[in-house]
Design an enzyme around this catalytic site. Structure first.
Site, mmCIF file in Angstrom:
data_model
loop_
_atom_site.group_PDB
_atom_site.id
_atom_site.type_symbol
_atom_site.label_atom_id
_atom_site.label_comp_id
_atom_site.label_asym_id
_atom_site.label_seq_id
_atom_site.Cartn_x
_atom_site.Cartn_y
_atom_site.Cartn_z
ATOM 1 N N LYS A 114 -9.682 13.740 21.035
ATOM 2 C CA LYS A 114 -9.857 14.505 22.279
ATOM 3 C C LYS A 114 -11.225 14.189 22.851
ATOM 4 C CE LYS A 114 -7.613 17.740 24.715
ATOM 5 N NZ LYS A 114 -6.164 18.006 24.833
HETATM 6 P P1 NAD Z 1 -4.710 22.524 34.799
HETATM 7 O O1 NAD Z 1 -6.127 22.256 35.062
HETATM 8 O O2 NAD Z 1 -3.659 21.807 35.585
HETATM 9 O O3 NAD Z 1 -4.411 24.109 34.971
HETATM 10 C C1 NAD Z 1 -5.129 25.086 34.294
HETATM 11 C C2 NAD Z 1 -4.718 26.440 34.862
HETATM 12 O O4 NAD Z 1 -5.370 27.480 34.127
HETATM 13 C C3 NAD Z 1 -5.114 26.631 36.327
HETATM 14 O O5 NAD Z 1 -4.071 27.326 37.004
HETATM 15 C C4 NAD Z 1 -6.359 27.512 36.226
HETATM 16 O O6 NAD Z 1 -6.552 28.288 37.399
HETATM 17 C C5 NAD Z 1 -5.998 28.372 35.043
HETATM 18 N N1 NAD Z 1 -7.159 29.004 34.426
HETATM 19 C C6 NAD Z 1 -8.356 28.444 34.103
HETATM 20 N N2 NAD Z 1 -9.171 29.365 33.576
HETATM 21 C C7 NAD Z 1 -8.471 30.525 33.563
HETATM 22 C C8 NAD Z 1 -8.771 31.839 33.120
HETATM 23 N N3 NAD Z 1 -9.955 32.134 32.597
HETATM 24 N N4 NAD Z 1 -7.809 32.794 33.242
HETATM 25 C C9 NAD Z 1 -6.610 32.505 33.767
HETATM 26 N N5 NAD Z 1 -6.261 31.272 34.198
HETATM 27 C C10 NAD Z 1 -7.187 30.298 34.089
HETATM 28 O O7 NAD Z 1 -4.506 22.307 33.224
HETATM 29 P P2 NAD Z 1 -3.164 21.993 32.455
HETATM 30 O O8 NAD Z 1 -3.039 20.525 32.329
HETATM 31 O O9 NAD Z 1 -2.044 22.809 33.039
HETATM 32 O O10 NAD Z 1 -3.554 22.551 30.993
HETATM 33 C C11 NAD Z 1 -3.406 23.933 30.652
HETATM 34 C C12 NAD Z 1 -3.401 24.055 29.136
HETATM 35 O O11 NAD Z 1 -2.347 23.252 28.616
HETATM 36 C C13 NAD Z 1 -4.678 23.587 28.428
HETATM 37 O O12 NAD Z 1 -4.849 24.375 27.271
HETATM 38 C C14 NAD Z 1 -4.326 22.166 28.023
HETATM 39 O O13 NAD Z 1 -5.099 21.724 26.917
HETATM 40 C C15 NAD Z 1 -2.884 22.359 27.645
HETATM 41 N N6 NAD Z 1 -2.096 21.124 27.633
HETATM 42 C C16 NAD Z 1 -2.001 20.329 28.733
HETATM 43 C C17 NAD Z 1 -1.214 19.182 28.683
HETATM 44 C C18 NAD Z 1 -0.996 18.292 29.881
HETATM 45 O O14 NAD Z 1 -0.201 17.349 29.782
HETATM 46 N N7 NAD Z 1 -1.608 18.564 31.023
HETATM 47 C C19 NAD Z 1 -0.572 18.831 27.495
HETATM 48 C C20 NAD Z 1 -0.676 19.673 26.382
HETATM 49 C C21 NAD Z 1 -1.445 20.820 26.481
#
Ligand code: NAD
Length: 424
Positions: A114
């Protein structure tokens, strides 16, 4: 005898502390492989880099960047890159370790890694963002590569950032190395289905878990925290299956509507104004009220550590689908288990993204690209096979799905470790 790591100071609820306690819980199920378990409690390699750039106003700014390779026993490192002002080495270590578990749980030929930069990208111009990305890529270029460690998008990083990373690495090695990152734009070796893959995996595993619980998705009430790439796509797929999205929270606030939010309107508005921009479609409530909104399924899809003990007591959900990485602290995990709430853990629930990243990497090497139906059929098959195997393990040992996932994954990783032997 092993010394404690000197460069982290985990607490019970911190990301690395959470991960360590998850590993401790699996030790009784590892048999003789338990002698290798210390391997999982420390990263193989951790790189801290300085990322200096010239800002648009002529000043020089420095940001701290990381790339951690937690384990590579089963293959090259794989894992996203996060741009966020709260990123720390400890957080990146935990996220890299969860990647090791995740790739093994779905049986992809990867280890876990990561990366991240401690920066608020919303405060950078596009030009500054490109400079930060390129300098960071160049700095970590000594340890990444198509056969060694393959970054991908995570929070606040996207296909454009992957294109800059691919270009920077390619310029440094001479040539075009599309396989060095995944989550790229389609015409640069990206894969169809990648953008929606994580949300789709949350849906596929959630649908199967609901079926096994005897819960009808039609009319099921769902609360989603985090409405980005993962949360919004999962919400759309559940709504298509007949569920009602009754509460959504993002960094701007919380919106609720017990009749179900109109996603066709909410999704585009949330991209520019956040979910609170959709005042016309529901009630804006204090953030803490999100956790006691009556619902059947809860999807934490924002950041780690969100589902605390107090919130685990409050929720009315019968099923928790961990879209985010590490959203549930260990004590909350125990409370949910005692209350009979089923948790589909992050390391299987959100593995759809890395699975299609794997497809992208394979397609880049073969220079032959599959259509979206083929991607989705293969994704569904891998996710279902992994979930079924984990479910059987959970039934056999009478353990939670999380501990069962760790049991399946840790056995694969430590078996590889044992078969490879210790060098020198
Ligand atoms: P993203 O940046 O597209 O979205 C993140 C979302 O979380 C946004 O809507 C943001 O407003 C919200 N957010 C941020 N801080 C917040 C808070 N304090 N309270 C409430 N909402 C909050 O990110 P993503 O790609 O959707 O990733 C979200 C999670 O999923 C992370 O934990 C990431 O590690 C995990 N993840 C993502 C992927 C991927 O393919 N993108 C894969 C596996 C896991």
């Amino acid at each position: 005898m092993s010394e404690k790591l000197s460069f982290v100071n985990p607490t019970a609820d911190s990301p690395w502390g959470t991960y360590l306690s998850q590993v401790d819980r699996v030790v009784p199920y590892l048999g003789p492989l338990a002698r290798w378990v210390e391997t999982l409690k420390r990263p193989k390699r951790a790189l801290i880099v300085d990322v200096p750039i010239e800002m648009d106003d002529g000043t020089i700014a420095h940001f701290e960047g990381y790339r951690v390779q937690h384990n590579m026993s089963r293959g090259p490192g794989k894992g996203g890159v996060r741009f966020h002002p709260d990123v720390t080495l400890e957080e990146v270590m935990a996220l890299s370790a969860w990647m090791t578990i995740k790739t093994a749980a779905v049986n992809l030929p990867y280890g876990g890694a990561k990366g991240g930069i401690r920066v608020d990208p919303k405060k950078l111009s596009l030009q500054e963002l490109e400079k930060v990305t390129r300098r960071y890529t160049s700095e970590i270029g000594i340890i990444i590569g198509p056969h060694t460690d393959i970054p991908a998008p995570d929070v606040n990083t996207n296909a454009q950032i992957m294109a800059w990373m691919m270009d920077t690495y390619s310029m440094n090695v001479g040539g075009t190395a599309t396989g060095v990152v995944t989550g790229k734009p389609l015409h640069l070796g990206g894969s169809l289905g990648r953008v929606k893959a994580t949300g789709r995996g949350v849906f596929v595993t959630g649908r199967e878990a609901a079926r096994r619980l005897g819960m009808d998705l039609r009319g099921a009430r769902i609360a989603v925290q985090g409405f980005g790439n993962v949360g919004s796509v999962a919400a759309e797929l559940f709504a298509e299956a007949g569920a009602k999205i009754v509460a959504v929270q993002d960094h701007t606030g919380t919106i609720v509507n017990s009749n179900g939010l109109d996603l066709a309107k909410l999704v585009p508005i949330s991209r520019t104004d956040g979910v609170v921009g959709f005042k016309a479609g529901g009630d804006i409530v204090p953030n803490e009220d999100f956790w006691n909104t009556p619902c059947d399924i809860l999807i934490p899809a924002a950041l780690e550590g969100q589902l605390t003990a107090e919130r685990a007591q409050k929720t009315t959900a019968k099923l928790v689908l961990e879209g985010a990485n590490g959203p549930t602290v260990p004590i909350a995990d125990d409370i949910l288990a005692e209350r009979g709430v089923l948790v589909v853990p992050d390391v299987i629930c959100n593995a759809g993204g890395v699975t299609v990243s794997y497809f992208e990497w394979v397609q880049d090497f073969s220079s032959f690209f599959w259509d979206e139906d083929e991607i989705n059929v293969r994704l569904d098959r891998i996710m279902m096979n992994a979930l079924n195997h984990i479910w059987d393990t959970s039934d056999k040992h009478k353990i939670t799905l999380r501990t069962a996932t760790y049991a399946v994954a840790c056995e694969r990783i430590l078996m590889a470790r044992q078969e490879r032997g210790l060098y020198p």
